[in-house]
Write a protein that holds these residues in place. Structure first.
Motif, PDB file in Angstrom:
ATOM      1  N   LEU A   1       0.821  -1.209   0.000  1.00  0.00           N
ATOM      2  CA  LEU A   1       0.000   0.000   0.000  1.00  0.00           C
ATOM      3  C   LEU A   1       0.858   1.263   0.000  1.00  0.00           C
ATOM      4  CD1 LEU A   1      -2.706   1.373   0.017  1.00  0.00           C
ATOM      5  CD2 LEU A   1      -2.816   1.063   2.502  1.00  0.00           C
TER       6      LEU A   1
ATOM      7  N   TRP B   1      -4.099   9.889  -5.330  1.00  0.00           N
ATOM      8  CA  TRP B   1      -5.391   9.465  -4.799  1.00  0.00           C
ATOM      9  C   TRP B   1      -6.507  10.072  -5.640  1.00  0.00           C
ATOM     10  CZ3 TRP B   1      -6.246   5.672  -1.573  1.00  0.00           C
ATOM     11  CH2 TRP B   1      -5.319   5.340  -0.577  1.00  0.00           C
TER      12      TRP B   1
ATOM     13  N   VAL C   1      -5.693  -5.446  -4.483  1.00  0.00           N
ATOM     14  CA  VAL C   1      -5.868  -4.323  -5.406  1.00  0.00           C
ATOM     15  C   VAL C   1      -6.196  -4.856  -6.796  1.00  0.00           C
ATOM     16  CG1 VAL C   1      -3.387  -4.207  -5.944  1.00  0.00           C
ATOM     17  CG2 VAL C   1      -4.826  -2.198  -6.322  1.00  0.00           C
TER      18      VAL C   1
ATOM     19  N   CYS D   1     -12.117  -3.520  -2.371  1.00  0.00           N
ATOM     20  CA  CYS D   1     -10.662  -3.400  -2.290  1.00  0.00           C
ATOM     21  C   CYS D   1     -10.202  -2.114  -2.978  1.00  0.00           C
ATOM     22  CB  CYS D   1      -9.989  -4.604  -2.940  1.00  0.00           C
ATOM     23  SG  CYS D   1     -10.311  -4.759  -4.718  1.00  0.00           S
ATOM     24  N   HIS D   2      -8.934  -1.794  -2.801  1.00  0.00           N
ATOM     25  CA  HIS D   2      -8.357  -0.690  -3.557  1.00  0.00           C
ATOM     26  C   HIS D   2      -8.397  -1.036  -5.046  1.00  0.00           C
ATOM     27  CE1 HIS D   2      -6.609   0.288   0.390  1.00  0.00           C
ATOM     28  NE2 HIS D   2      -6.430   1.511  -0.080  1.00  0.00           N
TER      29      HIS D   2
ATOM     30  N   CYS E   1      -6.832   0.599  -8.903  1.00  0.00           N
ATOM     31  CA  CYS E   1      -5.891   1.565  -9.458  1.00  0.00           C
ATOM     32  C   CYS E   1      -5.995   1.544 -10.975  1.00  0.00           C
ATOM     33  CB  CYS E   1      -4.465   1.235  -9.024  1.00  0.00           C
ATOM     34  SG  CYS E   1      -3.288   2.547  -9.438  1.00  0.00           S
TER      35      CYS E   1
ATOM     36  N   LEU F   1      -5.182   6.051  -7.774  1.00  0.00           N
ATOM     37  CA  LEU F   1      -5.519   5.063  -6.752  1.00  0.00           C
ATOM     38  C   LEU F   1      -6.866   5.425  -6.132  1.00  0.00           C
ATOM     39  CD1 LEU F   1      -4.596   2.592  -5.084  1.00  0.00           C
ATOM     40  CD2 LEU F   1      -3.468   4.198  -3.524  1.00  0.00           C
TER      41      LEU F   1
ATOM     42  N   HIS G   1      -9.576   4.603  -3.199  1.00  0.00           N
ATOM     43  CA  HIS G   1      -9.744   3.985  -1.887  1.00  0.00           C
ATOM     44  C   HIS G   1     -11.020   3.145  -1.863  1.00  0.00           C
ATOM     45  CE1 HIS G   1     -10.391   3.777   2.496  1.00  0.00           C
ATOM     46  NE2 HIS G   1      -9.077   3.931   2.580  1.00  0.00           N
TER      47      HIS G   1
END
Length: 215
Positions: free
Chosen positions: A94, A103, A120, A155-156, A158, A176, A178
């Protein structure tokens, strides 16, 4: 770059990344990249884009899930549509993700342990920019990972964009998202899915009534 050439470029870049991840898992490659004879297709730029993505994945310590490389994701409900093919699902560091991404919306707390790994989902793009539709797309993937109980909670995600040209000022760009943001984008996806399913059902009924009227 023409639309067809751009599509071939993206497919080829994805193929290079897929082959790299499958090799990491000890699996043979499944896809063959389009050849350099495509109109507007520059194999050197494709190789550059693929390597940019691979370098980024290595920088964040990404470890692919054995089932998570170019995985076709469907709803558990056979009447609902596919979310498409998720490029890469696994775990990553992370702190590394934060260091090599921006972010989407910074969470309240960003202090994390340096060795913390999180699930992720990574969506690779070769587009000119990252848009809202791309974020909703990742929420679609997470929706079906949840439905299929591959993950227990959002989950994250990206979105990783790599440049198609050498003069792009941002060779690599990563957004990314959150897990808390899944509420917003997941709701948007489910709303779109309801509209799509409604229209599909209406088309089925219209065809049925049309056939009956002709009989």
């Amino acid at each position: 770059m023409e639309k067809n050439a751009a599509g071939a470029f993206g497919t080829a870049a994805h193929g290079l990344v897929e082959a790299h991840l499958r090799e990491r898992l000890g699996l043979p490659p499944e896809t063959e990249s389009p050849g350099p004879d495509r109109p507007g297709f520059d194999p050197e730029l494709v190789a550059r884009a693929g390597q940019l993505a691979i370098d980024w994945l290595d920088a964040v310590g990404f470890e692919p899930d054995p089932e998570g490389v170019e995985e076709r994701l469907w709803s558990v409900d056979e009447h609902l549509w596919s979310a498409g093919t998720a490029d890469a699902f696994g775990t990553a560091n992370l702190a590394g993700l934060i260091a090599h991404s921006s972010w989407n919306r910074p969470p309240n707390e960003v202090d994390v342990a340096p060795d913390l790994r999180v699930p992720v989902l990574i969506d690779l793009k070769t587009s000119k920019s990252i848009g809202v539709a791309h974020k909703v797309q990742t929420a679609a993937y997470v929706t079906y990972l949840l439905e299929r109980k591959r993950i227990e909670a959002p989950c994250h995600t990206c979105i990783l964009r790599v440049a198609k040209t050498a003069d792009d000022r941002r060779p690599t760009e990563a957004i990314l998202i959150h897990p808390d943001e899944f509420i917003r984008y997941g709701s948007a996806f489910r709303f779109i899915r309801r509209i799509y399913n409604f229209l599909s059902q209406e088309e089925v009924l219209e065809r049925k009534y049309w056939r009956q009227s002709k009989s």
